[in-house]
Design a protein around this motif. Sequence first.
Motif, PDB file in Angstrom:
ATOM      1  N   LYS A  47      -1.425   1.949 -15.280  1.00 19.07           N
ATOM      2  CA  LYS A  47      -1.479   0.685 -16.019  1.00 19.07           C
ATOM      3  C   LYS A  47      -0.519  -0.340 -15.411  1.00 19.07           C
ATOM      4  N   TRP A  48       0.708   0.079 -15.144  1.00 19.10           N
ATOM      5  CA  TRP A  48       1.705  -0.833 -14.564  1.00 19.10           C
ATOM      6  C   TRP A  48       1.316  -1.212 -13.136  1.00 19.10           C
ATOM      7  N   LEU A  49       0.840  -0.221 -12.377  1.00 20.32           N
ATOM      8  CA  LEU A  49       0.436  -0.470 -10.988  1.00 20.32           C
ATOM      9  C   LEU A  49      -0.718  -1.474 -10.936  1.00 20.32           C
ATOM     10  N   LYS A  50      -1.635  -1.363 -11.892  1.00 25.68           N
ATOM     11  CA  LYS A  50      -2.760  -2.295 -11.957  1.00 25.68           C
ATOM     12  C   LYS A  50      -2.286  -3.725 -12.197  1.00 25.68           C
ATOM     13  N   LYS A  51      -1.293  -3.881 -13.072  1.00 27.31           N
ATOM     14  CA  LYS A  51      -0.765  -5.227 -13.356  1.00 27.31           C
ATOM     15  C   LYS A  51      -0.201  -5.857 -12.085  1.00 27.31           C
ATOM     16  N   MET A  52       0.567  -5.082 -11.322  1.00 25.82           N
ATOM     17  CA  MET A  52       1.153  -5.587 -10.074  1.00 25.82           C
ATOM     18  C   MET A  52       0.051  -5.904  -9.064  1.00 25.82           C
ATOM     19  N   TYR A  53      -0.921  -5.012  -9.017  1.00 25.05           N
ATOM     20  CA  TYR A  53      -2.032  -5.180  -8.079  1.00 25.05           C
ATOM     21  C   TYR A  53      -2.829  -6.447  -8.407  1.00 25.05           C
ATOM     22  N   LEU A  54      -3.178  -6.639  -9.681  1.00 26.72           N
ATOM     23  CA  LEU A  54      -3.970  -7.813 -10.078  1.00 26.72           C
ATOM     24  C   LEU A  54      -3.207  -9.109  -9.842  1.00 26.72           C
ATOM     25  N   SER A  55      -1.900  -9.084 -10.065  1.00 27.05           N
ATOM     26  CA  SER A  55      -1.079 -10.271  -9.797  1.00 27.05           C
ATOM     27  C   SER A  55      -1.107 -10.616  -8.312  1.00 27.05           C
ATOM     28  N   MET A  56      -1.002  -9.574  -7.476  1.00 26.86           N
ATOM     29  CA  MET A  56      -1.028  -9.791  -6.025  1.00 26.86           C
ATOM     30  C   MET A  56      -2.390 -10.318  -5.573  1.00 26.86           C
ATOM     31  N   VAL A  57      -3.447  -9.786  -6.142  1.00 27.70           N
ATOM     32  CA  VAL A  57      -4.802 -10.256  -5.805  1.00 27.70           C
ATOM     33  C   VAL A  57      -4.964 -11.720  -6.203  1.00 27.70           C
ATOM     34  N   PHE A  58      -4.492 -12.061  -7.400  1.00 25.52           N
ATOM     35  CA  PHE A  58      -4.579 -13.445  -7.890  1.00 25.52           C
ATOM     36  C   PHE A  58      -3.859 -14.401  -6.939  1.00 25.52           C
ATOM     37  N   LEU A  59      -2.654 -14.026  -6.498  1.00 25.87           N
ATOM     38  CA  LEU A  59      -1.887 -14.882  -5.588  1.00 25.87           C
ATOM     39  C   LEU A  59      -2.567 -14.980  -4.216  1.00 25.87           C
ATOM     40  N   SER A  60      -3.177 -13.897  -3.761  1.00 29.75           N
ATOM     41  CA  SER A  60      -3.891 -13.921  -2.476  1.00 29.75           C
ATOM     42  C   SER A  60      -5.098 -14.856  -2.542  1.00 29.75           C
ATOM     43  N   ILE A  61      -5.785 -14.849  -3.687  1.00 35.68           N
ATOM     44  CA  ILE A  61      -6.932 -15.757  -3.865  1.00 35.68           C
ATOM     45  C   ILE A  61      -6.461 -17.217  -3.871  1.00 35.68           C
ATOM     46  N   SER A 120      -4.377  -9.133   3.785  1.00 38.06           N
ATOM     47  CA  SER A 120      -3.949  -9.013   2.384  1.00 38.06           C
ATOM     48  C   SER A 120      -5.121  -8.667   1.474  1.00 38.06           C
ATOM     49  N   LEU A 121      -6.264  -9.315   1.701  1.00 38.71           N
ATOM     50  CA  LEU A 121      -7.436  -9.050   0.856  1.00 38.71           C
ATOM     51  C   LEU A 121      -8.026  -7.667   1.129  1.00 38.71           C
ATOM     52  N   LEU A 122      -8.017  -7.263   2.405  1.00 38.64           N
ATOM     53  CA  LEU A 122      -8.495  -5.916   2.740  1.00 38.64           C
ATOM     54  C   LEU A 122      -7.590  -4.850   2.102  1.00 38.64           C
ATOM     55  N   ALA A 123      -6.280  -5.100   2.163  1.00 45.30           N
ATOM     56  CA  ALA A 123      -5.331  -4.174   1.542  1.00 45.30           C
ATOM     57  C   ALA A 123      -5.532  -4.135   0.028  1.00 45.30           C
ATOM     58  N   ALA A 124      -5.879  -5.307  -0.550  1.00 42.21           N
ATOM     59  CA  ALA A 124      -6.128  -5.372  -1.994  1.00 42.21           C
ATOM     60  C   ALA A 124      -7.320  -4.490  -2.373  1.00 42.21           C
ATOM     61  N   LEU A 125      -8.393  -4.584  -1.580  1.00 42.80           N
ATOM     62  CA  LEU A 125      -9.575  -3.750  -1.835  1.00 42.80           C
ATOM     63  C   LEU A 125      -9.238  -2.274  -1.678  1.00 42.80           C
ATOM     64  N   TRP A 126      -8.445  -1.975  -0.664  1.00 41.74           N
ATOM     65  CA  TRP A 126      -8.029  -0.596  -0.399  1.00 41.74           C
ATOM     66  C   TRP A 126      -7.245  -0.043  -1.597  1.00 41.74           C
ATOM     67  N   ASN A 127      -6.305  -0.850  -2.091  1.00 44.44           N
ATOM     68  CA  ASN A 127      -5.461  -0.402  -3.202  1.00 44.44           C
ATOM     69  C   ASN A 127      -6.245  -0.270  -4.508  1.00 44.44           C
ATOM     70  N   THR A 176       0.837  -1.205   0.000  1.00 39.71           N
ATOM     71  CA  THR A 176       0.000   0.000   0.000  1.00 39.71           C
ATOM     72  C   THR A 176       0.870   1.252   0.000  1.00 39.71           C
ATOM     73  N   ALA A 177       1.940   1.238   0.825  1.00 38.89           N
ATOM     74  CA  ALA A 177       2.869   2.373   0.857  1.00 38.89           C
ATOM     75  C   ALA A 177       3.514   2.574  -0.510  1.00 38.89           C
ATOM     76  N   PHE A 178       3.875   1.463  -1.151  1.00 39.22           N
ATOM     77  CA  PHE A 178       4.462   1.521  -2.492  1.00 39.22           C
ATOM     78  C   PHE A 178       3.482   2.168  -3.479  1.00 39.22           C
ATOM     79  N   ALA A 179       2.221   1.738  -3.421  1.00 37.74           N
ATOM     80  CA  ALA A 179       1.207   2.273  -4.340  1.00 37.74           C
ATOM     81  C   ALA A 179       1.020   3.778  -4.135  1.00 37.74           C
ATOM     82  N   TYR A 180       0.931   4.210  -2.862  1.00 37.59           N
ATOM     83  CA  TYR A 180       0.769   5.638  -2.571  1.00 37.59           C
ATOM     84  C   TYR A 180       1.986   6.445  -3.022  1.00 37.59           C
ATOM     85  N   ALA A 181       3.191   5.901  -2.748  1.00 35.22           N
ATOM     86  CA  ALA A 181       4.410   6.609  -3.152  1.00 35.22           C
ATOM     87  C   ALA A 181       4.512   6.690  -4.673  1.00 35.22           C
ATOM     88  N   TYR A 182       4.086   5.627  -5.347  1.00 34.87           N
ATOM     89  CA  TYR A 182       4.166   5.564  -6.809  1.00 34.87           C
ATOM     90  C   TYR A 182       3.305   6.644  -7.462  1.00 34.87           C
TER      91      TYR A 182
END
Length: 570
Positions: free
Chosen positions: A187-201, A156-163, A90-96
Motif C-alpha cells: 500500500k505504501w509502495l503504491k503511494k510512492m509509485y503513483l506519485s512518481m508516475v504523476f510527476l513523470s507525466i 523513467s516511464l519504462l521503469a514506472a511500468l516495470w515497477n 526500482t532497486a528500492f522497490a525490490y529491496a522493500y
Amino acid sequence: MFNLCLLLQMNWNPLNLTVLICSLPIIFLCLFKILAHKNSKVSLYMYWLILLSNLVIVQVILIDIGITKAYPLLLLFYMPYQFLCPVLFTAFAYAYIERTEVFKKYRGYFLIPFIIFFALYAFLKVNVVLEYSLLSMKTAAKIGAEWDENSAVVLSLLAALWNYNLIKNYEKSIGSLPYQVVVKKTKWLKKMYLSMVFLSILWVLVILGIKAIDSWSGHAPYYPLWLLFIGFYYCFYFLGVTHLKEVDNRKLIQKNKLKFMNENFQISALRNIFSSNELLSIHESQHHVTEILSYFATSLFDKKNQDGVIWDITKNCIAQLGLEDCVIYIWNDTKNVLQQKAAYGSKDNGDKKVLSPIEIPLGKGIVGIVAQTRKWELVNNLENDRRYIIDDDKRNSELTVPIVFEDQLIGVLDSENSNKDFFNEKHVLLFQLIAKLTATKLAQLNKQSLFELTDDNAYYKELLKWFEKEKPYLNPYLNLLIVSEYLNISGGYLSQIINKISGSNFSDFINVYRLNEAKEMLTGPSFSNYTILAIGLEAGFNSKSAFYTAFKKYTGITPSEYRNMHLVLS
C-alpha cells in the motif's frame, strides 16, 4: 578561486534561489544519513534516490544561474544522475519487498542508459576543455538538452511500468493470501509509485508544452515542476523514515513469530520451498493450509523425477482437497503446446497413464489462456464460457493455476467439477501454493539439489518427543499409517526419515522402544509378579512369539534369561 563580484552578477532570480534553497537541505540530510553507516539496503536506496534526484535539479539550476559559463571546469563534475534515479527507485522497490536477488538479475539492463550517457557527458566535457573544437556550443547544448532529457523521461516511464508490474506480481505471488498480509506492505509502495508516475507525466507535459507553446522558453516552465519534485522528495524522506521504522519494528515482531514457527515441526517441510515472509503469511492464514501444504511437501520428498512429482501432486489434490478430478499440463517448448502428463479422476488410466491425453496450444481454452497470461482463473459457471474445451466430460466449474518458476512457464494445474460454484478462495489459495511447491520441487530436480535428511529433522524430533512423552508404542496396533497421520506427513516420507536417520526400519524402530520398556519391567520390583508374557503385552508386543523373537534379536538372550540374570546380580 571564485570571484565574488562575478558571482553577484549572475542570474540570481527568485525562482532559482527558491529551488536551490529548497533542494540543498534535503541533499545534505541524505548525505549525512548515508555516511551514518546505520542503514538497511532499503533506506540506503531511498537516501541515494533522493540525493541524486535533487542533485540533477541543482546541476540544471547552476547552469541557469550562469556559474558554469563563468567556470566551465565545473562541468567536469556533472553526471547523468537522472539515469540512475529510475534504477535506484526500482532497486528500492525490490529491496522493500525483499526481492533484491531479482533486481541483481536485471540491474545491468537498467544501467545501460547511464553508461551510455556517462560516456556522452565525458565526450561533451572534453569538448568544453578543448573550447568546443569537436562540436559547436549550439550542437553540444542541443544534445545535452534534447537527447538527455527525452531519454531520461522515457527511462523513467519504462521503469514506472516495470515497477507497476513488480508490485502486481508480488501481490499475486502466493495467491489470495497476500491480500491478508502483503497488501499492508505494498500500500505504501503504491503511494510512492503513483506519485512518481504523476510527476513523470507532468514532466512529459512540460516538454510537450515547450515544443507547442511559443511563449514557453528557457527554464521558466520547469520551476513549478522542480518545486513539486523537491516537495515530493521531502515527503518521501520523512514519510519513508517513519514508515521504515514501523517496518523494522514489525520485523522484530515477525522474528519472534518465525522463531515460534521454527519450533512448529509442520513448517519444517516448507522451509525449502517458501521464503520466511511467505511462511509467515501462510502461518497467519487458517491452520489447515499449513497442514495440507506440509503433507504435500513431505510426500514429494522422495520423488526423483518429473513424473513422480506431478502424479503425486494430482493424487494428493484429490485425496486432500476432495476434488473430482485434477490434471497437470506440462509445457512442451518444442511443440509450443501444453500436454496432459498426470491426472487423477476419470482421466486416470491406471499405472500412471493419462487416458486419451490432449494437447492445448498457448492461448487456447481456459488452460491455454492461464498459461499465456500466467494468471489463475476461477470459472464458477462454464455453461456460457466459449473458451471452455470439453475433454472427457462436460463439467460446470473450473479452477486453473499456472506453474511458474523464475518467470519460466512449467505447466498448469487444473481441476474441473460437475457442480457450479464449487471452488472457493481456499481452493485458489491452496492451488497457487501447491503450484509454487510443484515448480520449486521440479526446479530442484533439474538442478539436482535434493535435500538430505539429518538428525535435526523437525519431524524426526517431534516423533522422538511424542514417543518419549506419550509412549504410543505401547499400543500393539500402532502402525506406519497412525504415526504418519499424527505427524501429518506421508507414510513414504516417514519411512525415509526413520530408515535414514535411525538406520532401522519402522518395525525395528518401534520395537527398540518396546524392548527398553520391557527391560525396565523385567528388572523392576513393581512388575515382579508379572509373567513374561504379561510384560511383553504391557510393553506393546501383540504376541509371545513377537516379544521373544525381538528380545533375542536385540539382546542375544531370552526375556527369562535377562530377568534371572538381573535377579542374580541384585
